[in-house]
Design an enzyme around this catalytic site. Structure first.
Site, PDB file in Angstrom:
ATOM      1  CG  HIS A  15       2.493   3.402   5.131  1.00 30.91           C
ATOM      2  ND1 HIS A  15       2.662   4.657   5.682  1.00 30.91           N
ATOM      3  CD2 HIS A  15       3.185   3.420   3.948  1.00 30.91           C
ATOM      4  CE1 HIS A  15       3.419   5.393   4.875  1.00 30.91           C
ATOM      5  NE2 HIS A  15       3.751   4.667   3.829  1.00 30.91           N
ATOM      6  CG  ASP A  64       3.967  -2.428  -0.719  1.00 27.36           C
ATOM      7  OD1 ASP A  64       4.837  -1.805  -1.359  1.00 27.36           O
ATOM      8  OD2 ASP A  64       3.955  -2.464   0.540  1.00 27.36           O
ATOM      9  CD  GLN A  88       0.813   5.037   0.386  1.00 29.65           C
ATOM     10  OE1 GLN A  88       1.922   5.499   0.516  1.00 29.65           O
ATOM     11  NE2 GLN A  88       0.058   5.307  -0.664  1.00 29.65           N
TER      12      GLN A  88
END
Ligand code: CP
Ligand code: NVA
Length: 320
Positions: free
Chosen positions: A143, A238, A146
């Site tokens: 990601h 997360d 991010q």
């Protein structure tokens, strides 16, 4: 503004895919962060940009998204361009049209393609056949947008990368992979604590370790959350079950219990630690409400906002 000297020619990123931060040098990453910071200030000052006037971004989302979709779409608008939301439900790709044809056809219409899918291989295939830059908006492996936003957020709150200890606690997933690469690239120490059986991909760890050797960053990999969080400047977590892993939710809850970011765990961090989470968050699972909603430490909304600024920097840099 960042206090880093970057020695890159802005043109060198034109046409480049943004699939993983491994493909970008430390200087290129500092350049993107610097540009994002500049664009953020200009937007706050009310300056209008038209650097992408007349340009279009195709956005393929195989998975749900709030932040990524809205920030890319708004980002294109703020730069004078336009974004198209493309759902596989509506695209012929959802009915079996090959990725190679899709990539070549879309390349005749749009100036860049952004894609979110569970399969990193699909993104690589799309990039292989596309003649315009492809931007990874989350795969099972990475990601990177991010992680770039996370770096900007850390820099804004801590004033530097070196000398700070970033700690990721939880699943060894896409977000963890990109974070460990990002930290290695900018020379920031990182510790990652995952439960046994949920470690990060070993090839990615090796690649990050290679990078760390050149920047002086240290990488600690452990199954002990307390060891990782000790003296942390930044704590990151997360969800326990990422998109595509929802069916494992129950068994994961058992394995991940000791990895919850709660009052007891953060007591091992430095007193001025900041808390990050890519969002969406599950309060009461990977993090308690008292930690994520404690605005003295939690900077999750700054982090979410920075998605917009770093993606504008990526778009302005890679689109020809
Ligand atoms: N952090 C993030 O990528 O959020 P979305 O899934 O809402 O895009
Ligand atoms: N690891 C999470 C991140 C969501 C932005 C997922 O892949 O679902």
């Amino acid at each position: 503004m960042l206090q880093y000297e970057t020695k890159i020619d802005a043109k060198q990123l034109k046409g480049k895919d943004f699939l993983t931060l491994l493909d970008f040098s430390s200087d290129e990453i500092f350049y993107l962060l610097e540009l994002a910071s500049k664009m953020k200030k200009e937007q706050k000052d009310g300056k209008i940009s038209n650097v992408l006037q007349g340009r279009s971004l195709g956005m393929i989302f195989e998975n749900a998204s709030t932040r990524t979709r809205v920030s890319f779409e708004v980002g294109m608008t703020q730069l004078g361009g336009h974004a198209l939301f493309l759902s596989p439900r509506d695209l012929q790709i959802g009915r079996g049209e090959p990725i190679s044809d899709t990539a070549q056809v879309l390349s005749r219409y749009v100036d860049a393609i952004m894609v979110r899918t569970n399969s990193h291989e699909k993104v690589e295939e799309l990039a292989k056949y596309s003649t315009v830059p492809v931007i990874n908006a989350l795969t099972d492996f990475y990601h990177p947008c991010q992680a770039l936003a996370d770096l900007l957020t850390i820099y804004e709150h801590k004033g530097s990368f070196q000398g700070n200890k970033l700690v990721y606690v939880g699943d060894g997933n896409n977000v963890a992979h990109s974070l460990v690469i990002a930290a290695a690239k900018v020379g920031m120490d990182i510790a990652v604590a995952t439960p046994v059986g949920y470690e990060m991909n070993s090839d990615i760890i090796e690649k990050a370790q290679e990078v760390a050797k050149t920047t002086g960053a240290t990488i600690l990999i452990t199954n002990d959350p307390i060891e990782a969080v000790s003296d942390a400047d930044i704590i990151y977590t997360d969800v326990w079950a990422s998109m595509g892993f929802e069916s494992e939710q129950k068994e994961r809850e058992e394995a991940f219990g000791p990895f919850q970011v709660n009052h007891s765990l953060v007591s091992y961090a430095k007193s001025d630690y900041i808390f990050l989470h890519c969002l969406p968050a599950h309060r009461g699972e990977e993090v308690t409400a008292e930690i994520i909603d404690d605005s003295k430490h939690s900077v999750i909304y700054d982090e979410a906002e920075n998605r917009l600024h770093v993606q504008k920097a990526i778009l302005a840099s890679v689109i020809k």
